[in-house]
Structures are given as structure tokens and as C-alpha cells.
Design a protein around this motif. Sequence first.
Motif, PDB file in Angstrom:
ATOM      1  N   LEU A   1       0.818  -1.198   0.000  1.00 59.11           N
ATOM      2  CA  LEU A   1       0.000   0.000   0.000  1.00 59.11           C
ATOM      3  C   LEU A   1       0.863   1.264   0.000  1.00 59.11           C
ATOM      4  O   LEU A   1       0.555   2.212  -0.704  1.00 59.11           O
ATOM      5  CB  LEU A   1      -0.952  -0.005   1.195  1.00 59.11           C
ATOM      6  N   LEU A   2       1.945   1.267   0.773  1.00 58.73           N
ATOM      7  CA  LEU A   2       2.793   2.459   0.819  1.00 58.73           C
ATOM      8  C   LEU A   2       3.413   2.758  -0.539  1.00 58.73           C
ATOM      9  O   LEU A   2       3.470   3.908  -0.961  1.00 58.73           O
ATOM     10  CB  LEU A   2       3.891   2.294   1.871  1.00 58.73           C
ATOM     11  N   TYR A   3       3.871   1.715  -1.213  1.00 62.15           N
ATOM     12  CA  TYR A   3       4.462   1.933  -2.531  1.00 62.15           C
ATOM     13  C   TYR A   3       3.407   2.434  -3.519  1.00 62.15           C
ATOM     14  O   TYR A   3       3.683   3.305  -4.330  1.00 62.15           O
ATOM     15  CB  TYR A   3       5.128   0.654  -3.049  1.00 62.15           C
ATOM     16  N   GLU A   4       2.193   1.899  -3.426  1.00 64.94           N
ATOM     17  CA  GLU A   4       1.111   2.359  -4.302  1.00 64.94           C
ATOM     18  C   GLU A   4       0.804   3.837  -4.059  1.00 64.94           C
ATOM     19  O   GLU A   4       0.565   4.596  -5.001  1.00 64.94           O
ATOM     20  CB  GLU A   4      -0.145   1.521  -4.079  1.00 64.94           C
ATOM     21  N   GLN A   5       0.848   4.255  -2.800  1.00 67.35           N
ATOM     22  CA  GLN A   5       0.627   5.665  -2.480  1.00 67.35           C
ATOM     23  C   GLN A   5       1.747   6.524  -3.072  1.00 67.35           C
ATOM     24  O   GLN A   5       1.501   7.615  -3.574  1.00 67.35           O
ATOM     25  CB  GLN A   5       0.535   5.863  -0.970  1.00 67.35           C
ATOM     26  N   HIS A   6       2.963   6.018  -3.007  1.00 66.14           N
ATOM     27  CA  HIS A   6       4.100   6.734  -3.590  1.00 66.14           C
ATOM     28  C   HIS A   6       3.911   6.890  -5.100  1.00 66.14           C
ATOM     29  O   HIS A   6       4.115   7.962  -5.662  1.00 66.14           O
ATOM     30  CB  HIS A   6       5.403   5.986  -3.281  1.00 66.14           C
ATOM     31  N   GLN A   7       3.505   5.820  -5.750  1.00 61.29           N
ATOM     32  CA  GLN A   7       3.275   5.866  -7.196  1.00 61.29           C
ATOM     33  C   GLN A   7       2.147   6.834  -7.547  1.00 61.29           C
ATOM     34  O   GLN A   7       2.240   7.574  -8.527  1.00 61.29           O
ATOM     35  CB  GLN A   7       2.957   4.468  -7.729  1.00 61.29           C
ATOM     36  N   LEU A   8       1.087   6.841  -6.761  1.00 60.67           N
ATOM     37  CA  LEU A   8      -0.024   7.761  -6.989  1.00 60.67           C
ATOM     38  C   LEU A   8       0.433   9.209  -6.856  1.00 60.67           C
ATOM     39  O   LEU A   8       0.063  10.061  -7.674  1.00 60.67           O
ATOM     40  CB  LEU A   8      -1.164   7.474  -5.999  1.00 60.67           C
ATOM     41  N   LEU A   9       1.253   9.485  -5.873  1.00 53.11           N
ATOM     42  CA  LEU A   9       1.793  10.832  -5.715  1.00 53.11           C
ATOM     43  C   LEU A   9       2.612  11.244  -6.934  1.00 53.11           C
ATOM     44  O   LEU A   9       2.480  12.364  -7.437  1.00 53.11           O
ATOM     45  CB  LEU A   9       2.646  10.916  -4.447  1.00 53.11           C
ATOM     46  N   LEU A  10       3.433  10.340  -7.439  1.00 49.51           N
ATOM     47  CA  LEU A  10       4.226  10.639  -8.634  1.00 49.51           C
ATOM     48  C   LEU A  10       3.340  10.897  -9.844  1.00 49.51           C
ATOM     49  O   LEU A  10       3.619  11.798 -10.643  1.00 49.51           O
ATOM     50  CB  LEU A  10       5.207   9.498  -8.929  1.00 49.51           C
ATOM     51  N   GLU A  11       2.269  10.133  -9.966  1.00 46.06           N
ATOM     52  CA  GLU A  11       1.328  10.345 -11.070  1.00 46.06           C
ATOM     53  C   GLU A  11       0.652  11.711 -10.962  1.00 46.06           C
ATOM     54  O   GLU A  11       0.475  12.402 -11.971  1.00 46.06           O
ATOM     55  CB  GLU A  11       0.274   9.239 -11.081  1.00 46.06           C
ATOM     56  N   GLU A  12       0.279  12.101  -9.753  1.00 50.49           N
ATOM     57  CA  GLU A  12      -0.341  13.405  -9.552  1.00 50.49           C
ATOM     58  C   GLU A  12       0.640  14.530  -9.869  1.00 50.49           C
ATOM     59  O   GLU A  12       0.275  15.527 -10.485  1.00 50.49           O
ATOM     60  CB  GLU A  12      -0.873  13.533  -8.130  1.00 50.49           C
ATOM     61  N   LEU A  13       1.893  14.356  -9.456  1.00 47.70           N
ATOM     62  CA  LEU A  13       2.902  15.358  -9.786  1.00 47.70           C
ATOM     63  C   LEU A  13       3.085  15.459 -11.295  1.00 47.70           C
ATOM     64  O   LEU A  13       3.187  16.561 -11.845  1.00 47.70           O
ATOM     65  CB  LEU A  13       4.246  15.013  -9.132  1.00 47.70           C
ATOM     66  N   ALA A  14       3.136  14.340 -11.957  1.00 49.31           N
ATOM     67  CA  ALA A  14       3.302  14.329 -13.414  1.00 49.31           C
ATOM     68  C   ALA A  14       2.139  15.041 -14.092  1.00 49.31           C
ATOM     69  O   ALA A  14       2.323  15.743 -15.093  1.00 49.31           O
ATOM     70  CB  ALA A  14       3.416  12.898 -13.922  1.00 49.31           C
ATOM     71  N   ALA A  15       0.943  14.895 -13.561  1.00 51.43           N
ATOM     72  CA  ALA A  15      -0.241  15.501 -14.175  1.00 51.43           C
ATOM     73  C   ALA A  15      -0.328  16.999 -13.907  1.00 51.43           C
ATOM     74  O   ALA A  15      -0.766  17.755 -14.780  1.00 51.43           O
ATOM     75  CB  ALA A  15      -1.500  14.804 -13.658  1.00 51.43           C
ATOM     76  N   TYR A  16       0.081  17.432 -12.722  1.00 48.61           N
ATOM     77  CA  TYR A  16      -0.170  18.820 -12.343  1.00 48.61           C
ATOM     78  C   TYR A  16       1.073  19.692 -12.245  1.00 48.61           C
ATOM     79  O   TYR A  16       0.986  20.897 -12.433  1.00 48.61           O
ATOM     80  CB  TYR A  16      -0.933  18.863 -11.014  1.00 48.61           C
TER      81      TYR A  16
END
Length: 76
Positions: A1-16
Motif C-alpha cells: 500500500l505504501l508503494y502504491e501511495q508513492h506511485q499515486l503521488l508521482l502520477e499526480e505530480l506528473a499531471a499537475y
Amino acid sequence: LLYEQHQLLLEELAAYQPDLLNKPSIVTVNKKDLYADDLISEILAFFQQHELLPIFFSGVTGEGLDEVREAVFKLK
């Protein structure tokens, strides 16, 4: 779960704010006082497979905060 949260944060950064992805970063995990040592070892091993080394800390006990501070200062 922690790694998935990290990946989600990176995706959000990439988008915004994709420019932030080019800046140095650290990965920290709070609430170290709540994790069993075995679980911390498993999480570390998993992140290391993805070439990341999270720093565990506890805001309650202060454990690990010196390591977080040092890592932040090294980013500059």
C-alpha cells in the motif's frame, strides 16, 4: 500500500506539476512507532527493489527525525 501511495503521488505530480519530478526527493514513512520491526524490514526490502530507500520516523517519539533532517539538508 505504501508503494502504491508513492506511485499515486508521482502520477499526480506528473499531471499537475511535472517539473517537480526532476527535483531531488526523499521518501519518508511516519508512525514508525506503530510498525513491527519485521514489517519495516519487509517495506524496506520492497522499496529497495524499486531503487528507493524510505526513511522511517515517528512524530510521537522523535525516532528517525534526525535522519529525515539530514536527508532534507542533503537535497539542497
